[in-house]
Scaffold this active site. Structure first.
Site, mmCIF file in Angstrom:
data_model
loop_
_atom_site.group_PDB
_atom_site.id
_atom_site.type_symbol
_atom_site.label_atom_id
_atom_site.label_comp_id
_atom_site.label_asym_id
_atom_site.label_seq_id
_atom_site.Cartn_x
_atom_site.Cartn_y
_atom_site.Cartn_z
ATOM 1 N N ASP A 192 34.794 -33.827 -66.513
ATOM 2 C CA ASP A 192 35.639 -34.934 -66.070
ATOM 3 C C ASP A 192 36.754 -35.229 -67.057
ATOM 4 O O ASP A 192 37.646 -36.029 -66.779
ATOM 5 C CB ASP A 192 34.788 -36.187 -65.847
ATOM 6 C CG ASP A 192 33.721 -35.963 -64.792
ATOM 7 O OD1 ASP A 192 34.011 -35.265 -63.808
ATOM 8 O OD2 ASP A 192 32.593 -36.465 -64.962
ATOM 9 N N ASP A 225 31.848 -31.095 -57.163
ATOM 10 C CA ASP A 225 31.264 -32.322 -57.703
ATOM 11 C C ASP A 225 30.630 -33.165 -56.594
ATOM 12 O O ASP A 225 29.494 -33.641 -56.718
ATOM 13 C CB ASP A 225 32.358 -33.123 -58.413
ATOM 14 C CG ASP A 225 31.858 -33.757 -59.707
ATOM 15 O OD1 ASP A 225 30.728 -33.444 -60.109
ATOM 16 O OD2 ASP A 225 32.587 -34.562 -60.307
#
Length: 494
Positions: free
Chosen positions: A405, A345
């Site tokens: 997420d 990420d």
């Protein structure tokens, strides 16, 4: 990744968005706002309507105003003028309008609105405000307000905080908490089934197909990296592959979620026989409903006014089913998965801008869709911004939270819940990890508001959840068992 598509700098768009406030001459006066695009480097607009000066709008969309001889003398004097786009530059039109006495120039466009990028240094004498407006809005203005319209331009500042963030927060925490709880319920069912020696091996073989091992975790992360890079370079084609996969997976996930609820209802269990098997009629209708929901979303996915609701419902079902189905066998696998995806990420959000030619983040570009591409990846929870601003008129911006997420920390929360079930630890791991996830989300929102740029949410969610889970295990003196995973028999009483 979490980001707010209205915050400046996220979508790499240089256009400034403003509002054309139009008022008719009826009593009481009817007003309406329209989106405009302007260039703040040419001339800035007022930030509010306080002390605004209204000008009479002169509709000259029959001309492109590339020659002063196109308009009769005196027709533009002290007015706001709207002409059609084309044949010459914006600033050439503005110079002609200004020399004819106009106080504002609106340029109507039948195509999508784009940034005003002419070189102002060649037209230093142009001082009137210039803005681009949709031609369809000019037509709507005449139909709604009449032929006599007064207008003014302004550009309110973007709000620092939007309540869509609260909705995103509630959706994310609810999905993670429910997914973890559902996983615990499934674990309890497994324990009960495996208490019978005849079913034990069968149940274990069934579960092996949905268990993440350290090797499969690494392979999964590699596939994620490759897929993201392919999407960045071949977005135009691969986006439809992702849409198709999402429709299929979300329909199946919605069915599994609703079937679990329906299974708790004792009535309406009539069956029909087919191919030497019997199936409940209500499950057939449920399957048709779930398929229809996915098809309706696929057909109307670009209807931003309401399609986001259906996408969020399907997305939540997908995340719930993913969290419940995929099992992390131990905390070691959780650390490997969350750690690698944290690096993934951060790299694709913060490092790739130094690599790409346009200086854009690969993650943000793919999540929001390349500029000019109407198709967006259905891998995010979307909630429209609730605070009024120019952008709500221009493109209905959304606050976005990626499925990853929710799913990635959700797998850790699910493992904590299953460990609670296996060790009869009164949900202490599950509750602590869920609260840590909520704290991580709040921290992400705070950093997003301060930095005004897209944030890799895992940068905050992973440390919060991993550290909290580790502290609970260390405090309870169960770290070794928590790290290696607990067997089904430990601490469970039928």
């Amino acid at each position: 990744i979490l980001f707010n598509s209205e915050l400046p700098g996220l979508l790499q768009v240089t256009a400034d968005e403003g509002i054309l406030h139009a008022s008719g001459n009826a009593v009481p006066p009817v007003t309406k706002d329209y989106c405009v695009i302007y260039n703040s480097n040419w001339r800035s607009l007022p930030k509010s309507l306080d002390n605004a000066t209204f000008l009479t709008l002169e509709n000259l969309t029959s001309t492109v105003l590339c020659d002063s001889s196109e308009v009769p003398s005196g027709l533009m004097k002290d007015k706001a003028v709207v002409v059609m786009r084309g044949n010459c530059t914006f600033l050439e039109k503005a110079r002609i309008a200004q020399s004819s006495g106009a106080k504002m120039l609106l340029i109507a466009s039948k195509s999508r609105l784009s940034p005003l990028s002419d070189n102002k240094t060649d037209f230093e004498d142009v001082t009137i405000p210039v803005a681009l407006i949709r031609y369809s809005d000019i037509v709507d203005m005449q139909l709604t307000l009449g032929n006599e319209v007064n207008v003014t331009l302004y550009s309110p500042p973007l709000p620092e905080f939007d309540y869509s963030m609260v909705v995103i927060f509630l959706i994310a925490v609810f999905t993670v908490a429910l997914g973890g709880y559902w996983s615990g319920v499934a674990e309890l069912d497994n324990l009960k089934a495996m208490a019978s020696p005849g079913e034990r091996e069968t149940r274990r073989k069934k579960e092996e197909n949905v268990t993440f091992t350290p090797v499969t975790v690494i392979l999964f992360v590699v596939i994620c990296c490759v897929m993201l890079v392919l999407l960045y370079f071949f977005y135009r084609w691969l986006v439809y592959v992702i849409i198709s996969v999402f429709c299929l997976a979300s329909a199946m996930s919605l069915y599994n979620c609703l079937a679990a609820l329906i299974g708790e209802i004792s009535f309406g269990q009539c069956r029909i026989a087919c191919c030497n098997k019997s199936i409940e009629v209500r499950l057939i209708f449920l399957a048709v409903f779930c398929i229809a929901a996915a098809v309706v979303w696929a057909v109307f996915r670009n209807e931003d006014r309401w399609a986001w609701i259906l996408q969020d419902i399907l997305g939540v079902a997908f995340c719930l089913n993913f969290i419940k189905t995929l099992k992390m066998p131990n905390f070691k696998s959780c650390v490997i998965l969350l750690g690698l995806l944290l690096l993934y990420d951060v790299f694709f959000v913060f490092i790739t801008p130094f690599i790409t030619k346009n200086g854009a983040s690969i993650m943000v570009e793919v999540a929001a869709g390349p500029f000019g591409n109407s198709e967006k990846l259905p891998v995010v929870i979307r909630v429209p911004r609730l605070e009024y601003s120019a952008s709500t008129l221009c493109d209905i911006p959304f606050s976005l939270l990626g499925f990853g997420d929710i799913i990635v920390p959700g797998l850790l929360v699910a493992y904590c819940r299953r460990f609670d079930v296996q060790t009869s630890s009164s949900s202490v791991y599950y509750i602590s990890c869920t609260i840590a996830y909520a704290v991580g989300m709040v921290l992400t929102f705070v950093v997003l508001a301060l930095m005004k740029m897209g944030q890799p949410a895992l940068l905050y969610l992973v440390p919060c959840t991993l550290i909290t889970s580790s502290l609970v295990a260390w405090r309870r003196k169960e770290m070794k068992k928590f790290w290696k995973g607990s067997s089904y028999q430990v601490g469970w009483m039928p």
